[in-house]
Design a protein around this motif. Structure first.
Motif, PDB file in Angstrom:
ATOM      1  N   THR A  70       8.618   2.606  -7.670  1.00 32.59           N
ATOM      2  CA  THR A  70       8.157   1.237  -7.889  1.00 32.59           C
ATOM      3  C   THR A  70       9.368   0.304  -7.898  1.00 32.59           C
ATOM      4  O   THR A  70      10.517   0.742  -8.056  1.00 32.59           O
ATOM      5  N   TYR A 118       7.671  -5.367  -0.492  1.00 29.72           N
ATOM      6  CA  TYR A 118       7.187  -4.599  -1.635  1.00 29.72           C
ATOM      7  C   TYR A 118       6.494  -5.491  -2.660  1.00 29.72           C
ATOM      8  O   TYR A 118       5.667  -5.011  -3.440  1.00 29.72           O
ATOM      9  N   GLY A 142       4.579  -7.996  -1.739  1.00 30.35           N
ATOM     10  CA  GLY A 142       3.361  -8.524  -1.138  1.00 30.35           C
ATOM     11  C   GLY A 142       3.533  -9.757  -0.280  1.00 30.35           C
ATOM     12  O   GLY A 142       2.540 -10.418   0.078  1.00 30.35           O
ATOM     13  N   THR A 186       6.477   0.476  -4.015  1.00 31.31           N
ATOM     14  CA  THR A 186       5.480  -0.577  -4.198  1.00 31.31           C
ATOM     15  C   THR A 186       5.636  -1.157  -5.604  1.00 31.31           C
ATOM     16  O   THR A 186       6.461  -0.700  -6.393  1.00 31.31           O
ATOM     17  N   THR A 200       3.340  -1.024  -8.068  1.00 27.32           N
ATOM     18  CA  THR A 200       2.771  -0.146  -9.102  1.00 27.32           C
ATOM     19  C   THR A 200       2.824   1.329  -8.747  1.00 27.32           C
ATOM     20  O   THR A 200       2.432   2.170  -9.554  1.00 27.32           O
ATOM     21  N   SER A 216       1.143   2.487  -6.135  1.00 28.03           N
ATOM     22  CA  SER A 216      -0.117   2.774  -5.448  1.00 28.03           C
ATOM     23  C   SER A 216       0.083   2.816  -3.934  1.00 28.03           C
ATOM     24  O   SER A 216       0.720   1.926  -3.355  1.00 28.03           O
ATOM     25  N   SER A 250      -2.056   2.185  -1.740  1.00 26.86           N
ATOM     26  CA  SER A 250      -2.766   1.067  -1.107  1.00 26.86           C
ATOM     27  C   SER A 250      -1.902  -0.195  -1.008  1.00 26.86           C
ATOM     28  O   SER A 250      -2.215  -1.099  -0.240  1.00 26.86           O
ATOM     29  N   GLU A 251      -0.810  -0.251  -1.770  1.00 23.99           N
ATOM     30  CA  GLU A 251       0.062  -1.431  -1.755  1.00 23.99           C
ATOM     31  C   GLU A 251       1.190  -1.315  -0.730  1.00 23.99           C
ATOM     32  O   GLU A 251       1.933  -2.284  -0.540  1.00 23.99           O
ATOM     33  N   ARG A 252       1.318  -0.181  -0.093  1.00 24.87           N
ATOM     34  CA  ARG A 252       2.462   0.020   0.792  1.00 24.87           C
ATOM     35  C   ARG A 252       2.477  -1.003   1.926  1.00 24.87           C
ATOM     36  O   ARG A 252       1.463  -1.277   2.572  1.00 24.87           O
ATOM     37  N   TYR A 263       2.141   1.040   8.077  1.00 24.97           N
ATOM     38  CA  TYR A 263       2.138   0.081   6.973  1.00 24.97           C
ATOM     39  C   TYR A 263       2.792  -1.262   7.342  1.00 24.97           C
ATOM     40  O   TYR A 263       2.975  -2.113   6.491  1.00 24.97           O
TER      41      TYR A 263
END
Length: 497
Positions: free
Chosen positions: A171, A215, A217, A309, A311, A313, A315-317, A426
């Protein structure tokens, strides 16, 4: 000037030249070689020696005259060359969003090459995706430099992690703590507080900022909402969070305090000398860093991370791809390449550069001099120092980095290639890259400096967030609003709303 047609040569590692007799016992009249000048970007401290260059010339049948521009001053030098019309037969353009460059391309300074590509076997293989992404208003003003879609990640000293009993971070918060530990807990064991976490350089794109921004977003340069509204990345929440993150690193001393003025070569040398333990950049830089450390930090062990990422997760990559895999253009100015015959000559030369043989030369060097190769076409560099002097400077000049069988046998490079390929899943693409905003072409680079300067001043604690927001407002009033409006119209015309 181009004096004669380029002719394909024999194996570049052979002593047989391109003017050799076609059949034993026959004599052939020697052909005058064309001389091709090339204004190119240098990513190493010194230009290459002539050893590999001679082999490239032997294979392509051309004399090559390089004019090298240091990477750190490429924008200034290219702008000056364009303004003074002091160009070359080939001009390497890596600053596709630079307003002076885009204006020159649109103004007809360079040849539009789309009608000629399919005449040459290697150029014909350039995909429509690359051709489209590299085009301006539907016209292609040079050979696209084909690169991986998303090459960046985080390189960390594993030996320092092990020394301090730390796990590889997953993270952004864990990465921050590793940087803190590398600064405060004497990871090199010399009893002196002389290390930092990050070693960065003065580049918001190819340095640490943009990867860390992914990372957090942040979109890649621009975002487009479902209703077609366009916003710049620096108006996103992720961008501000990244500034705060970098500011925290700076305030804590967990990043080199001169990062805002550090050149890439100095960044890499400092890392190789053991001054820091985290490097953010192209993942394949890991092997170069290890090579630079030979004899200085022989215990250095590196790991590469591409899955960090907020957190942890999956899904955030995300990882940025501002140019959608296009590293720039090899462009041909009409002032130097006078007519279609000369254009075809220089296109033939670039076509030859894309061969397997020249790719091997520009990547690994000469077989049994710089490297050995096994039956699976896996290469082992046998003389690192010689490779750095004679081969490495050519690597950024390759028209394509994709699709070649020959590959590095080194585990670190193999892992880098695997992670870079994994990044493709990604990658966040720049939705405006192939679209046109006249205002951005005319003023974009100058306007962006308003935000770039404000970004650095915020991270260095010289200005507040209110000051940064005022800079963004100034960007909008000075032409940013017009750029947004033009991109929205272009996006709607291309894709609908």
């Amino acid at each position: 000037m181009l004096l004669a047609a380029c002719s394909g040569g024999s194996n570049p590692n052979s002593e047989q030249g391109s003017n050799a007799s076609p059949n034993p016992g026959e004599s052939a009249a020697p052909q005058e070689k064309p001389t091709i000048s090339w204004l190119n970007v240098l990513h190493t401290a010194t230009p290459p020696t002539d050893t590999v260059l001679n082999k490239i010339e032997e294979y392509t049948g051309a004399e090559i005259e390089f004019s090298w521009i240091p990477d750190a001053s490429k924008e200034e030098r290219l702008n000056t060359a364009l303004a003074s019309d002091s160009l070359a037969d080939i001009v390497t353009i890596t600053l596709m969003e630079n307003s002076s460059v885009r204006n020159a391309l649109k103004a007809g300074v360079f040849w539009e090459i789309s009608p000629y590509l399919d005449e040459f076997p290697n150029l014909a293989k350039i995909s429509e995706g690359f051709r489209t992404s590299a085009s301006i208003e539907g016209k292609l003003y040079g050979i696209p430099l084909q690169k991986q879609v998303a090459r960046n990640g985080v390189i960390v000293r594993k030996d320092w992690l092990d020394k301090l009993g730390l796990q590889p971070p997953k993270t952004t918060a864990e990465l921050f703590e590793v940087a803190k530990a590398f600064t405060e807990n004497d990871p090199d064991g010399n009893g002196v507080k002389d290390t930092t976490g990050f070693m960065d350089r003065s580049d918001l794109v190819f340095g640490a900022f943009k990867t860390l921004s992914s990372y957090h977003g942040t979109p890649s340069v621009w975002s487009v909402s479902e209703d077609g509204k366009v916003l710049p990345e620096f108006e996103s929440e992720g961008y501000v969070k990244t500034m705060d993150y970098m500011k925290g690193l700076y305030d804590g001393g967990y990043i080199n305090q001169d990062f805002a003025v550090t050149a890439k070569t100095d960044q890499q040398q400092n890392f190789a000398q053991g001054k820091a333990g985290i490097y953010v950049g192209a993942l394949f830089d890991s092997k170069n860093l290890l090579n630079l450390a030979k004899g200085v930090q022989d215990n250095m062990e590196l790991i590469m991370l591409n899955n960090i990422t907020l957190t942890g997760s999956e899904s955030e990559r995300a990882i940025w791809s501002t140019s959608n895999g296009v590293g720039g253009l090899l462009s041909f100015p009409k002032s130097e390449v006078k007519d279609e015959n000369e254009l075809r000559q220089v296109l033939k030369f670039v076509n030859d550069l894309m061969s397997d043989e020249v790719y091997a030369l520009m990547t690994y060097g000469i077989q049994d001099v710089h490297y050995t190769i096994d039956g699976n076409k896996a290469v082992t560099i046998t003389n690192t120092e010689l490779w750095q002097q004679e081969v490495q400077p050519f690597s950024s000049s390759r028209p394509s980095e994709l699709g070649y069988e020959i590959h590095d046998n080194d585990p670190l490079r193999a892992e880098a290639a695997k992670l870079i390929e994994e990044n493709t899943k990604y990658a966040k693409l720049n939705p405006m890259y192939s679209l046109e905003s006249p205002t951005n072409s005319a003023q974009g680079s100058e306007l962006l400096k308003i935000v770039t300067d404000a970004t650095y001043k915020y991270m260095l604690g010289e200005e507040t967030l209110d000051d940064f927001n005022e800079a963004v407002a100034k960007w909008r009033k000075s032409g940013g609003d017009q750029i947004i409006s033009e991109y929205e119209a272009a996006y709607k015309a291309a894709f609908g709303s």
